[in-house]
Design an enzyme around this catalytic site. Sequence first.
Site, mmCIF file in Angstrom:
data_model
loop_
_atom_site.group_PDB
_atom_site.id
_atom_site.type_symbol
_atom_site.label_atom_id
_atom_site.label_comp_id
_atom_site.label_asym_id
_atom_site.label_seq_id
_atom_site.Cartn_x
_atom_site.Cartn_y
_atom_site.Cartn_z
ATOM 1 N N MET A 89 19.359 0.685 11.384
ATOM 2 C CA MET A 89 18.027 0.618 10.793
ATOM 3 C C MET A 89 17.988 -0.259 9.550
ATOM 4 S SD MET A 89 15.964 2.280 12.689
ATOM 5 C CE MET A 89 14.549 2.516 11.634
ATOM 6 N N CYS A 90 19.106 -0.408 8.845
ATOM 7 C CA CYS A 90 19.153 -1.209 7.623
ATOM 8 C C CYS A 90 20.130 -2.349 7.793
ATOM 9 C CB CYS A 90 19.564 -0.347 6.425
ATOM 10 S SG CYS A 90 18.434 1.005 6.084
ATOM 11 N N THR A 91 19.885 -3.410 7.051
ATOM 12 C CA THR A 91 20.843 -4.503 7.019
ATOM 13 C C THR A 91 22.003 -4.079 6.134
ATOM 14 O OG1 THR A 91 19.055 -6.089 7.253
ATOM 15 C CG2 THR A 91 21.165 -6.937 6.498
#
Length: 697
Positions: free
Chosen positions: A559-561
């Site tokens: 979901m996040c870099t």
Amino acid sequence: MPVLQFTPQSSLVQPGFWNELTRLKIDILKLSDQSIPISGSYTPGRWIIDRESGNEIALNGSLSLSAESFDLQIKPPQHSVPAFGTLKNYNTIEEFKAANKAELFNEVTQDIWNATTKTNDPNQLSRFLLLTFADLKKYKYYYWFAFPAFVVKPAWEIDESGWMDSNTKIGHEGLLSIWQALQNVSIPLPYFLIRPSSKSPFEIGKLEDFSSFFANVPEDQRIVSFVDPSASPQNPGWPLRNLLTYLRAQFPDSTRKLQVICWRDVEVPTSGKPWRSRFGIVAIDPSSNMTSECPTAVGWEKNAQGKLGPRLADLGGMMDPTRLADQAVDLNLKLMRWRILPDLNLEKISNTKCLLLGAGTLGCYVSRVLMAWGVRKITLLDSSRVSFSNPVRQPLFDFEDCLNGGKPKAECAAEHMKKIFPGVDASGISLSIPMPGHPVPVGSVNQVKEDVKRLEKLVDEHDAIFLLMDSRESRWLPTVLGAAKGKIVINAALGFDSYLVMRHGARSSLVPQGTARLGCYYCNDIVAPADVSMMVIFKQGLAVVIASKSLTDRTLDQMCTVTRPGLASIAAASAVELLTSLLQHPLGLHAPPPTPQQNEPPQAPTGESVLGLAPHQLRGYLGQFRNMLITGAAYDRCTGCSDLVLNAYEREGFDMLLQAFNEVGYLERLTGLDKLYNEAEDTLEAVHWDEDDDDDL
């Protein structure tokens, strides 16, 4: 007889003068400390009534400087007379303190003496000198005035009757005729002559016409006068010193004894009030003669403590803090131009309107660097809210922004930008960017159409577009709009310990003839952006694409870099520096990238941009602390910037975009990538794969 005593000249510097000096220093003088001419004015002494006691209080007229003092053609204010001087501004307080003040003082004194003996220019008798140091960051100004006045030996003496009420000697009608004559003069006269007239009691003349004006006038009927800034009943003002020296030097045989009026009346006194001007007879030893050499002079102004020394004007407390911040930002940048890059066009950078798509880690850092470069118009666009994980990585948010579900990121970031620098025109917009491969429900078509229309308008209104989102497909629509509208597009993307910063090339119809067209973010892709992430591996020399969902059905770690914490700030700063280097290049958007030989230091030249190279792509590897400059050619079947896509968008508008959002494979069919992809599949099927190799895969 008593020796003639004088009231020293004083100064009054209005805040507007310091504001204008600041502008002059920043925009014109820069590091120059050359002397520049300025003008001032002074008024006669005046009297005011003390409200508490009802007594009159005498106030001397000061030499006043204002914002108009740098324009020598400006007429002085009403009831004032002009004075001309020299300003010398120093770059450091040390230079100001160490200045050879005696030498500078003597230069101005010599100018007055030359006007007295050679050029016969009475306007130079009130010359002054002003030394300054402007601490522009703190809005403090150190200054020291000098009003050079000749020391004559033996000294002038005043008649035993001293200075008397002018009405006693001249009479009301005589003073009224002098006052009326002064009102008819187009340019105020600091010094003038008075003689009896057949038409009125008296008439006035110019000081330089002394011989002709008094040709047939007996010496006991000749009167010399000057606008007197002193309000003292027995001490005339400073200008009389040089006036008397001028008369002795020019007319030695007829000026050993003079009738003098210290003119102090700016208006006719009302009933019951006296005329303020003073009358006196001054004389000098008849045996004294002026020599051809310049006499010594005095005239440095004392400070507030009554000592010889500079004064300080501290305007920081009275200035608008917003304006102070605005000027301080400009000053930091202009110092760079003064000392290092005289050809740097800061105005072109500050006037560039920037649209930031994404207000996350990259968006926050890009905003900060843009503000540091003096960019005034920054618009952020994002659809998410501030979460608890954001503040430590995204410098425009704090803990309070995360509470109650979190504030909208774009608006919150813009609000914090204004707190950091009130002079920035920052705005935040909550908006989702439609993406290819993400179908639009029927009930949402009108809303998406409005969102697209709004995004198109934002692109039209800005000069540079930063793509700072966290997904591949969200960059597609801004890429198309930027290319179609001829905007500068800067793309930044992060990996774990690597990053990409690139500028998109212009569309083919805008590229100058003979110049290779640079690619965009999608020019190296062989499939269109969609709700998939791709991994390309090479098997026996052939590319194999493995696809999975990009935005939907992602696990928490997807979901996040996930990046090293320092990577975003490096990429963001590089993106802004790439923009500024591009803006300083004479070809701007069409600036050619460096050749491969230029990529390798130390032979890398500065290029045509005053800030150095303007690469196409910058790929950084934090794990190796290494950067690579890469140039990628445009692809004529690119799904983002090819003419096939741009022409379809310009021809069909939102209908084309909606088809790209809803139909998987539409962009491939539009650009012909589907045929290329099918050819690749046929090739792969024709290859015999060993089972061992399959297991490895």
